[in-house]
Design an enzyme around this catalytic site. Structure first.
Site, PDB file in Angstrom:
ATOM      1  N   GLU A 114      12.552  12.617 -18.814  1.00 27.16           N
ATOM      2  CA  GLU A 114      13.786  12.110 -18.461  1.00 27.16           C
ATOM      3  C   GLU A 114      15.729  12.539 -18.795  1.00 27.16           C
ATOM      4  O   GLU A 114      16.063  12.292 -19.558  1.00 27.16           O
ATOM      5  CB  GLU A 114      13.195  11.363 -20.060  1.00 27.16           C
ATOM      6  CG  GLU A 114      12.019  10.006 -19.638  1.00 27.16           C
ATOM      7  CD  GLU A 114      12.313   9.900 -21.045  1.00 27.16           C
ATOM      8  OE1 GLU A 114      12.666   9.923 -21.734  1.00 27.16           O
ATOM      9  OE2 GLU A 114      10.925   9.801 -21.233  1.00 27.16           O
ATOM     10  N   GLU A 140       2.474   7.438 -16.341  1.00 28.06           N
ATOM     11  CA  GLU A 140       2.123   6.559 -17.930  1.00 28.06           C
ATOM     12  C   GLU A 140       2.709   5.844 -17.707  1.00 28.06           C
ATOM     13  O   GLU A 140       3.201   4.658 -18.162  1.00 28.06           O
ATOM     14  CB  GLU A 140       3.855   7.017 -18.289  1.00 28.06           C
ATOM     15  CG  GLU A 140       4.114   8.658 -18.629  1.00 28.06           C
ATOM     16  CD  GLU A 140       5.285   9.331 -19.726  1.00 28.06           C
ATOM     17  OE1 GLU A 140       5.820   8.140 -20.576  1.00 28.06           O
ATOM     18  OE2 GLU A 140       5.452   9.765 -19.867  1.00 28.06           O
TER      19      GLU A 140
END
Ligand code: G3I
Length: 379
Positions: free
Chosen positions: A163, A268
């Site tokens: 991220e 994910e």
């Protein structure tokens, strides 16, 4: 009444688990397990996995651990390997739970993912106080050398950086970036490759389907490649809903990342079945919504009509994955069963969400069966 539902759940769960002659979490996979499972069903396409919580790693959740061994051939630690837990103070490392995680994967012949070497969130507090770039570089170096070094040859894939991008594709103003600029990312990949040259190294992020973010990720990968720094893959997190993202955008990202010569992984995956406060026009996530039946409509179970919608959405998603199986190496769910999903507490706490393939009793849902039927070996 609740008691009888609970009892029925236990009976159904034990039926599902005794089906293949395995009732005990310590019992190894036995060849009598001839029932098709996710990992066998997709064996020619990609590995298929789940993120494990601490109870599953330690096998105190025996039913969960047993299910993981049967259905999945790759695992990711949901929280335990994050900086704040594994390296809580500058000079201390807590490897014990992660050692058991790695042991779990090795014993069961699984592809083991490390999540994550560098992430601005769930980081040890001392890292947020660093203001000097040489000091920051030395702390990053120490962290990667110690953690990736400890698991050298045992972790198959590292989420090296997690991220690092904003939604518009620019760099996130994390403390790493504020202090070091984009060089922190280069250093992370360079050091990870040096410490464990055989591990697969990936960049991982959410909303990687968004065209602007995709452009940022492509730039990030190209920059590393141009500098001769090893990067093997891009992780698309895939925290999705019943209506978004548009799978055309997902497909365009798969194609764009594959074009760079790196593997694509869905790292994910989950599909929320609950209303999202941000989709409500003009609505704020106010106190009034929290705990309201409107935002938490299925506390007693997902109704059939919604099970069908979830199954259709997952089926569309897996059809796309199968179409691009030559570019995709792994699909990992973010959790094992609905009861353990982080989506019960985000973006509103204490809701009852139903985003995964297994329900609160660890029983496979219609979505599981529909997806299993997509790729059944033809007789
Ligand atoms: O460990 C404490 C425990 O001591 C305490 O009693 C409890 C009370 O709330 O909190 C526990 O910590 C929680 C932690 O998960 C471990 O369960 C944190 O509050 C909670 O915020 C944390 O949430 C995790 C989240 O990352 C943190 O940002 C989720 O479980 C985890 O699923 C989620 O995973 C992230 C990926 O790492 C990166 N991509 C997005 C994904 C979803 O946010």
């Amino acid at each position: 009444m609740r008691f009888y539902f609970h009892l029925l759940g236990i009976i159904l769960t034990s039926l599902f688990f005794t089906n293949c002659g395995e009732t005990n979490a310590d019992t190894p996979l036995v060849p009598t397990d001839t029932i098709p499972r996710l990992k066998t069903n997709f064996t020619n396409a990609f590995t298929i996995g789940a993120a494990l919580n601490e109870a599953q790693i330690l096998e105190t959740d025996q039913v969960g651990a047993s299910l993981i061994k049967k259905e999945f051939n790759t695992i990711t630690p949901e929280n335990n390997m994050k900086w704040m837990y594994i390296h809580p103070t500058l000079d201390s490392f807590n490897f014990s739970i992660c050692d058991q995680y790695v042991e779990f994967g090795r014993k069961n012949n699984m592809h083991i993912v490390g999540h994550a070497l560098l992430w601005h969130s769930q980081i040890a507090e001392y890292m947020n106080e660093v203001k000097d770039s040489a000091l920051m570089a030395s702390y990053i170096d120490q962290h990667i050398r110690k953690v990736a070094g400890h698991y050298k040859g045992k972790i198959d894939t590292w989420d090296v950086v997690n991220e690092a991008l904003n939604e518009d594709g620019t760099f996130r103003e994390s403390n790493f970036f504020k202090v070091m600029g984009p060089s922190y990312l280069e250093q992370a990949f360079r050091t990870a490759a040096e410490v464990d040259p055989t591990a697969t190294l990936i960049y991982n992020d959410y909303n990687m389907w968004k065209p602007e973010k995709r452009a940022g990720a492509v730039k990030l990968v190209k920059n590393l490649q141009e500098k001769g720094i090893k990067i093997d893959g891009v992780g698309m997190q895939a925290h999705w809903s019943l209506i978004g993202p548009d799978l055309k955008d997902v497909e365009n990202s798969i194609l764009a990342y594959a074009e760079l010569g790196v593997k694509v992984m869905f790292t994910e995956l989950d599909v929320t079945a609950l209303p999202n406060p941000w989709e409500l026009e003009g609505a704020e996530v106010s106190q009034n919504f929290e705990g309201s039946p409107f935002m938490d409509p299925y506390p007693d179970g997902l109704p059939d009509s919604m099970q069908v919608k979830l199954a259709e959405r997952y089926s569309d998603i897996f059809n796309l994955f199968l179409k691009h199986q030559d570019k995709i190496s792994r699909v990992t769910f973010w959790g094992v069963n609905d009861g353990g999903s982080w989506l019960n507490n985000w973006p509103i706490e204490n809701r009852t969400n139903h985003p995964l393939f297994f329900d609160r009793n660890y029983l496979p849902k219609p979505a599981y069966h529909k997806v299993m039927n997509l790729n059944q070996p033809k007789n």
